[in-house]
Design an enzyme around this catalytic site. Structure first.
Site, PDB file in Angstrom:
ATOM      1  N   GLU A  73      28.307   8.052  -3.242  1.00 39.40           N
ATOM      2  CA  GLU A  73      28.122   8.768  -4.627  1.00 39.40           C
ATOM      3  C   GLU A  73      26.625   9.766  -4.290  1.00 39.40           C
ATOM      4  O   GLU A  73      27.635  11.061  -4.923  1.00 39.40           O
ATOM      5  CB  GLU A  73      27.466   7.583  -5.665  1.00 39.40           C
ATOM      6  CG  GLU A  73      28.808   7.227  -5.951  1.00 39.40           C
ATOM      7  CD  GLU A  73      29.118   5.894  -4.603  1.00 39.40           C
ATOM      8  OE1 GLU A  73      28.105   5.613  -4.320  1.00 39.40           O
ATOM      9  OE2 GLU A  73      29.946   4.910  -5.233  1.00 39.40           O
ATOM     10  N   HIS A 142      30.357  -3.357 -13.686  1.00 36.38           N
ATOM     11  CA  HIS A 142      31.396  -2.232 -14.448  1.00 36.38           C
ATOM     12  C   HIS A 142      31.331  -2.071 -15.902  1.00 36.38           C
ATOM     13  O   HIS A 142      32.303  -1.757 -16.364  1.00 36.38           O
ATOM     14  CB  HIS A 142      32.284  -3.302 -13.678  1.00 36.38           C
ATOM     15  CG  HIS A 142      33.289  -2.845 -12.404  1.00 36.38           C
ATOM     16  ND1 HIS A 142      32.193  -3.791 -11.213  1.00 36.38           N
ATOM     17  CD2 HIS A 142      33.571  -2.413 -11.631  1.00 36.38           C
ATOM     18  CE1 HIS A 142      32.753  -3.953 -10.487  1.00 36.38           C
ATOM     19  NE2 HIS A 142      33.711  -2.595 -10.269  1.00 36.38           N
TER      20      HIS A 142
END
Ligand SMILES: Cc1ncc(C[n+]2csc(CCOP(=O)(O)OP(=O)(O)O)c2C)c(N)n1
Lengths: 342, 381
Positions: A73, A142
């Site tokens: 990322e 999540h």
């Protein structure tokens, strides 16, 4: 800031579309219109992203415009910075909210402040798309709502749509923006549907305007993203109690539309801020303070917050207890000292 | 059957697309740092280039001593000196064409200056009047990066974007030995190799990350060895040998420009001064070590070579010295002027358009400034 104008179309064909489709359409239209728009992220190519938002983009624009990156990322956002330095407009996809954290360093140390540290010479027209929030039964990492971290970083815009039309319009506006935008996608609304005509794209207001989703006289619910439909439902349910609630959808957390919010609260005299992320140090505290500063003499009751608990996001089997629901909102509304009104 | 044999039996067939890029052998660095000065290779070096490098090293050294002096006078908040590392700094600048980009760290002001940047503009970050004193696009020099290694992925992204646009632009990114432990270093190298981006990574291994020696930073045989795992060549060079640095970096830049992908260059050098003026280097390294490195000073090495080949005439020496002094005097003079700052500028470059929040705050500051100036006027009366 760019306004995406509605093109005049002879026969608008509206049919049900999901928020994910509208987001994909916004990416596609932006890429078609401006060759400097590039999409990059994990699995955005052949798979079309784990939520299929980038579906078909590689096929239509090639791997150079919609690129599957290595799994990193900081690397994704860091290379996007270099691409923006060279005149491209990267749209970065973070796969899930909690997986954006490795990229925080790049976001905060470089993306957010590059314009400022170069005295305007080097803008960062980067859009960082982050699926966020809970309610989809996701396992750990999540379901986070990280908007407070982003809001606390000067130089970033932070926006989040709650409707199919806004998903399209706000994403177009974000990509067109010359400043970095953290675009928070309420993942629980990805499959929400609305009649929407992709051929006659929604006219988009500049980033930074809230909208009154429902007018009312008794109190204002101030909310955004995944909590907007919940507040709309709460407002419907409140009618039975004789409460006429107004619902303001912020759409943009930075910049913050003080005017729309204050105007609404001055009309109703009461306000409840609703969001999923934790209340302590959360967006609601900032919003409540702003309302108090601007509307103190109009307030009939303290500004209340209905937020997620101040806990790490709970496992799916318990998340319903954590997420602000209709009942919790109505309880708060009930605490607004209704006797005072009659 | 042993466990290993069992594993062998279950080893999955790699998918057809999976092909190791190359035989790692050509990617491996030499066992010893590559040297030119004092070796036969020096005979091949262009005398004109050696003389230019010499003049720039002398100027660079003077720049370092002058900037350090400015910290003592309180004109610079801090200065991370590159004294002893001038060969790396100068070679990095010399290896690039005008259209190429440099991605420096906080220690690499000299590389920016050797590239032609105004010495005062290069110092604004360290002086404290603004973060970046130049337009990065005009200078083709990214802002000096303070967070370690974070500028490396930027270099990859920029080089990648340039290639997509069809420009034969190369990016050279600089990082210290400590910075190679950061995740961004790893991610940048990996992206660059996978994308075959035209990037050169220059690691200046100056022995320490503030106080921490290399041995506590990595267990690899050398930092150049790290390249192999990503699938790019690693080169180990004597960082005090300006000719070797110039040759290796130029080769890497040419390779990148020709589509050959990235290279990792490790320059073995030494930081002669403390980390910054705020650091006490005697706490973590013996003076004897510093003294030993004086014999391997980059200016000394080049001077010896030039003298041996009869290339160091009095003219060159005088000219280089005079240029350096003129630069230092100009730097001193301009740094001793107080910068004129407008506090209202605090709000001008946060966003393309000021948000309503910032407009309110700007109004507040303007009012405060007005009150302050009225008070100052009254006091003056
Ligand atoms: C991400 C990050 N962590 C810590 C620091 C604080 N810091 C500044 S310089 C430095 C040492 C860096 O050493 P090295 O990479 O070897 O470069 P050198 O200073 O030797 O040029 C540290 C730890 C920083 N700037 N950035």
């Amino acid at each position: 800031m760019t306004t995406v104008a509605a093109k005049p179309v002879t026969k608008p064909v509206t049919k049900p579309a999901t928020m994910a489709q509208a987001l994909g359409r916004a990416l596609r239209d932006s890429m078609a219109e401006d060759p400097s728009v590039h999409v990059l992220g994990e699995d955005v190519g052949a798979l079309g992203g784990v939520f299929r938002v980038t579906d078909g983009l590689t096929k239509e624009f090639g791997e150079e415009r919609c690129t599957d990156t290595p799994l990193a990322e900081a690397g994704i956002l860091g290379t996007a910075v270099g691409m923006a330095m060279y005149g491209l407009r990267p749209v970065v996809e973070m796969q899930f909210d909690a997986f954006a954290y490795p990229a925080f360093e790049q976001l905060i140390s470089h993306v957010a402040r590059m314009r400022n540290r170069t005295r305007g010479a080097m803008p960062m027209p980067i859009t960082v798309r982050v699926p966020y929030g809970g309610g989809i039964g996701g396992v750990e990492h999540h379901s986070d709502s990280s908007e407070a971290y982003y809001m606390a970083t000067p130089g970033l815009h932070v926006v989040t749509p709650a409707t199919v039309a806004d998903a399209y319009g706000l994403l177009r506006a974000s990509i067109a923006s010359d400043d970095p935008v953290v675009f928070l996608e309420p993942k629980r609304l990805y499959w929400s549907k609305a009649d929407w005509n992709p051929a006659a794209p929604t006219a988009v207001e500049p980033i930074g305007r809230a909208v009154v989703r429902r007018t009312g006289r008794s109190a204002t619910l101030i909310t955004y993203g995944p909590s907007v439909p919940v507040c709309m439902e709460a407002a419907e349910a409140a009618r039975a109690e004789g409460w006429d609630l107004e619902v303001v959808d912020l759409r943009s957390l930075v910049p913050f539309d003080d005017e729309t919010v204050a105007a609404s609260v001055r009309r109703t005299g009461r306000a409840v801020v609703v969001h999923e992320s934790g209340g302590f140090g959360g967006p609601g505290g900032e919003i409540a303070a702003r309302i108090t500063e601007r509307c103190f003499h109009h307030l009939e009751a303290p500004v209340l917050r209905v937020a997620g608990f101040d806990i790490p996001y709970p496992p799916p089997m318990l998340e319903k207890h954590h997420l602000p629901g209709v009942d919790r909102i109505l309880d708060a509304v009930a605490r607004l000292q209704w006797e005072a009104e009659s | 059957m042993t466990v290993m044999e069992q594993r062998g039996a279950y080893r999955p067939t790699p998918p057809p697309a999976w092909q190791p890029r190359t035989d790692p052998a050509p990617l491996l660095p030499d066992a010893e740092p590559y040297r030119v000065l004092g070796t036969d290779a020096a005979q091949k070096a262009d005398p004109g280039l050696l003389r230019r490098l010499y003049a720039e090293l002398v100027r660079g050294r003077r720049y370092n001593t002058q900037a350090t002096a400015l910290t003592k006078q309180g004109r610079l908040a801090v200065y991370p000196s590159s004294t002893g590392q001038e060969a790396c700094e100068v070679a990095a600048a010399f290896a690039l064409e005008e259209r190429d980009w440099l991605f420096p760290s906080y220690r690499d002001t000299l590389a920016a200056v050797a590239r032609g940047l105004d010495p005062v503009s290069a110092l604004t970050l360290l002086r404290g009047d603004w973060h970046t004193g130049y337009d990065p696009r005009e200078a083709r020099i990214a802002p000096l990066s303070t967070p370690l290694a974070t500028q490396l992925p930027h270099a990859v992204g920029l080089a990648h974007a340039a290639r997509l646009k069809g420009d034969d632009v190369v990016a050279l990114a600089m990082v210290g030995d400590g910075g190679t432990s950061e995740g961004d270093f790893h991610e940048a190298l990996n992206f660059a190799a996978v994308w075959q981006a035209p990037v050169v990574f220059l690691v200046q291994n100056n022995g320490f990350a503030i106080s921490v020696p290399l041995a506590k930073q990595t267990a690899a045989p050398s930092l150049a060895h790290k390249a192999v795992g990503y699938g790019m060549p690693g080169r180990l060079v004597d960082g005090n040998d300006a000719a070797a640095m110039h040759e290796v970096l130029s080769e890497a830049v040419a390779r990148a420009r020709a589509g050959g992908g990235p290279t990792l260059v490790e320059a073995v050098t030494y930081r002669m001064e403390a980390h910054t003026n705020a650091d006490d280097a005697t706490r973590y390294r013996p003076d004897a070590e510093v003294t030993a490195w004086r014999d391997h000073d980059p200016i000394l090495l080049l001077e010896r070579e030039l003298t041996e080949r009869g290339l160091l005439d009095d003219d060159l020496k005088r000219q280089a010295g005079d240029d350096a002094e003129a630069m230092a005097a100009d730097l001193r003079g301009r740094m001793n002027q107080d910068p004129q700052l407008d506090p209202m500028d605090l709000f001008t470059h946060v966003y393309a358009e000021q948000t309503s929040q910032l407009r309110e705050q700007a109004a507040q500051l303007r009012a405060e400034l007005e009150v302050a100036s009225e008070e100052a006027e009254e006091e003056a009366r």
